[in-house]
Design an enzyme around this catalytic site. Structure first.
Site, PDB file in Angstrom:
ATOM      1  N   ALA A  22      13.820  43.062  71.391  1.00 41.61           N
ATOM      2  CA  ALA A  22      12.420  43.490  71.336  1.00 41.61           C
ATOM      3  C   ALA A  22      12.224  44.739  70.480  1.00 41.61           C
ATOM      4  O   ALA A  22      11.159  45.320  70.446  1.00 41.61           O
ATOM      5  CB  ALA A  22      11.930  43.745  72.756  1.00 41.61           C
TER       6      ALA A  22
ATOM      7  N   ASN B  91      33.173  68.302  41.033  1.00 43.10           N
ATOM      8  CA  ASN B  91      33.328  68.423  42.480  1.00 43.10           C
ATOM      9  C   ASN B  91      34.491  69.378  42.769  1.00 43.10           C
ATOM     10  O   ASN B  91      35.555  69.280  42.159  1.00 43.10           O
ATOM     11  CB  ASN B  91      33.626  67.029  43.062  1.00 43.10           C
ATOM     12  CG  ASN B  91      33.495  66.981  44.559  1.00 43.10           C
ATOM     13  OD1 ASN B  91      33.938  67.884  45.260  1.00 43.10           O
ATOM     14  ND2 ASN B  91      32.872  65.931  45.059  1.00 43.10           N
TER      15      ASN B  91
ATOM     16  N   ALA C 216      27.251  61.582  54.243  1.00 42.52           N
ATOM     17  CA  ALA C 216      26.930  62.852  53.571  1.00 42.52           C
ATOM     18  C   ALA C 216      27.448  64.017  54.400  1.00 42.52           C
ATOM     19  O   ALA C 216      26.995  64.240  55.518  1.00 42.52           O
ATOM     20  CB  ALA C 216      25.424  62.978  53.370  1.00 42.52           C
ATOM     21  N   SER C 217      28.408  64.759  53.855  1.00 48.92           N
ATOM     22  CA  SER C 217      28.959  65.876  54.614  1.00 48.92           C
ATOM     23  C   SER C 217      28.129  67.144  54.398  1.00 48.92           C
ATOM     24  O   SER C 217      28.240  68.092  55.159  1.00 48.92           O
ATOM     25  CB  SER C 217      30.416  66.116  54.232  1.00 48.92           C
ATOM     26  OG  SER C 217      30.545  66.162  52.832  1.00 48.92           O
TER      27      SER C 217
ATOM     28  N   HIS D  12      22.046  65.767  46.991  1.00 47.98           N
ATOM     29  CA  HIS D  12      22.988  65.646  45.883  1.00 47.98           C
ATOM     30  C   HIS D  12      23.386  64.186  45.666  1.00 47.98           C
ATOM     31  O   HIS D  12      23.165  63.340  46.537  1.00 47.98           O
ATOM     32  CB  HIS D  12      24.252  66.478  46.164  1.00 47.98           C
ATOM     33  CG  HIS D  12      25.053  65.998  47.335  1.00 47.98           C
ATOM     34  ND1 HIS D  12      24.686  66.232  48.643  1.00 47.98           N
ATOM     35  CD2 HIS D  12      26.202  65.274  47.391  1.00 47.98           C
ATOM     36  CE1 HIS D  12      25.584  65.695  49.453  1.00 47.98           C
ATOM     37  NE2 HIS D  12      26.506  65.089  48.724  1.00 47.98           N
TER      38      HIS D  12
ATOM     39  N   CYS E 184      20.590  34.895  31.893  1.00 52.18           N
ATOM     40  CA  CYS E 184      21.055  35.944  32.799  1.00 52.18           C
ATOM     41  C   CYS E 184      20.589  35.627  34.229  1.00 52.18           C
ATOM     42  O   CYS E 184      19.401  35.449  34.475  1.00 52.18           O
ATOM     43  CB  CYS E 184      20.497  37.292  32.320  1.00 52.18           C
ATOM     44  SG  CYS E 184      20.573  38.605  33.541  1.00 52.18           S
TER      45      CYS E 184
ATOM     46  N   CYS F 196      17.966  38.070  35.452  1.00 50.87           N
ATOM     47  CA  CYS F 196      16.640  37.817  34.866  1.00 50.87           C
ATOM     48  C   CYS F 196      15.986  36.622  35.574  1.00 50.87           C
ATOM     49  O   CYS F 196      14.787  36.645  35.861  1.00 50.87           O
ATOM     50  CB  CYS F 196      16.749  37.524  33.367  1.00 50.87           C
ATOM     51  SG  CYS F 196      16.953  38.984  32.348  1.00 50.87           S
TER      52      CYS F 196
ATOM     53  N   PHE G  56      33.233  40.712  63.414  1.00 52.98           N
ATOM     54  CA  PHE G  56      32.779  39.485  62.737  1.00 52.98           C
ATOM     55  C   PHE G  56      32.588  39.730  61.237  1.00 52.98           C
ATOM     56  O   PHE G  56      33.072  38.971  60.402  1.00 52.98           O
ATOM     57  CB  PHE G  56      31.470  39.007  63.366  1.00 52.98           C
ATOM     58  CG  PHE G  56      30.894  37.798  62.692  1.00 52.98           C
ATOM     59  CD1 PHE G  56      31.529  36.559  62.791  1.00 52.98           C
ATOM     60  CD2 PHE G  56      29.733  37.893  61.935  1.00 52.98           C
ATOM     61  CE1 PHE G  56      31.007  35.439  62.147  1.00 52.98           C
ATOM     62  CE2 PHE G  56      29.205  36.785  61.290  1.00 52.98           C
ATOM     63  CZ  PHE G  56      29.845  35.551  61.401  1.00 52.98           C
TER      64      PHE G  56
HETATM   65 ZN   LIG Z   1      18.962  40.038  32.647  1.00 59.79          ZN
END
Ligand SMILES: [Zn+2]
Ligand SMILES: [Zn+2]
Length: 330
Positions: free
Chosen positions: A24, A73, A157-158, A163, A193, A196, A306
């Site tokens: 629910a 980094n 994200a630490s 960033h 493609c 596309c 799973f």
């Molecule tokens: Zn494309």
């Protein structure tokens, strides 16, 4: 509604849609809401010199007060010190050196998250990514460059300060090579493609479209792996992110901001991952069957036995319902 298995043609993977598993719960109840703002005083990006970060490679805007900076980094996953490429190779064990680049892109203001940046500031972020990509891809040892954002502690994200990360690898990672295999197969079969074709079909059918402007379309994919995931594509065929025009990146900035805001508002501000999927940086590779895009994944569930055992994701929200909730006017 009954369960369905849908095939993800880009990845060659099945997704199990089973809305009953959501019980629910309403859309915003399936997401976590814990993202404490850490104080500026503890943030290493408020004073780069003091926190020992190396000076930025460059900043945007290029003159005046900066809004976006790209820098190395401080704790890189890989670096450019290795001289050898293959360290070890035998029948089934192979080791190559961890050669590469690990950079950070930061925006200036600690409290202004990406969805609150102006469209011009997001365009600067994309321009900075494009510039750094072109610098790094000039290194012939680099085969793939991953650009991504983790927003919130539940998605890795630490640090709170907004960033992104740019990681350049000496290999083409498996998610990319799988997609290339599938899109090449379709290209050879249909002479067009695959991306596309999907874009055309989504724009015609409209029911999974979230937002469109002149150059960009955002939609929930037919076999979305996660509830409310959104893909943003340049409408015209474009293989590489790094050769995208300013016009496309400006429209991408507008679309990206709108979609992030919609996710924030309609889903009670979930943590999310986003990444730019582009073709490999391998020398001379043209990949006419590839088409770059951005993927945004609001964080809801974690992969359990799973999913890990079969590669089949369970998604409790049909893409048509997700798009209906997130949809925006152009
Ligand atoms: Zn494309
Ligand atoms: Zn900060």
């Amino acid at each position: 509604m009954n369960s369905e298995l849908r095939f993800n043609a880009l990845r060659g993977e099945w997704v199990l849609f089973s809305p009953k598993r959501q019980g629910a719960k309403r859309p915003h109840d399936i997401f976590e809401k814990k993202r404490p703002v850490s104080p500026k005083s503890k943030c290493p990006f408020e004073n780069l010199e003091k926190s020992g970060n190396l000076p930025p490679y460059f900043q945007f805007p290029e003159s005046g007060s900066w809004k976006t900076a790209v820098m190395p980094n401080k704790f890189p996953g890989l670096d450019t010190s290795p001289k050898e490429h293959i360290l070890h190779s035998e029948k089934f064990h192979m080791t190559i050196a961890g050669y590469g680049y690990h950079d950070l892109l930061i925006t200036k203001d600690h409290e202004t998250r990406f969805s609150e940046l102006t469209e011009g500031e997001i365009f600067d972020v994309f321009q900075a990514l494009r510039k750094r990509y072109l610098q790094v891809s000039g290194d012939p040892k680099i085969d793939y460059i991953s650009m991504f954002q983790n927003w919130g502690p539940s998605v890795g994200a630490s640090l709170y300060h907004p960033h992104m990360q740019i990681i350049a690898l000496p290999v083409v990672p498996s998610h990319i090579s799988h997609e290339l295999v599938y899109s090449l197969r379709c290209y050879e079969k249909h002479k067009s493609c695959l991306y596309c074709d999907i874009i055309k079909s989504e724009r015609k059918g409209k029911k999974r479209i979230v937002f469109e402007n002149k150059h960009v379309v955002a939609f929930v994919p037919y076999a979305a792996q996660e509830p409310y995931e959104v893909l943003l594509f340049p409408k015209e065929h474009e293989v590489f992110f790094e050769t995208a025009s300013d016009a496309v990146l400006k429209d991408m900035a507008i679309a990206f901001k709108k979609v992030l805001k919609s996710i924030q508002k309609k889903l009670s501000d979930p943590d999310y991952n986003m990444y730019i999927h582009t073709a490999p940086a391998t020398d001379g590779g043209e990949y006419p069957y590839h088409h770059w895009y951005i993927r945004i994944l609001p964080k809801s569930n974690i992969d359990a036995g799973f999913e890990l055992g079969t590669g089949v994701q369970i998604n409790t929200v049909f893409p048509e319902d997700a798009a209906k909730l997130l949809r925006l006017q152009g």
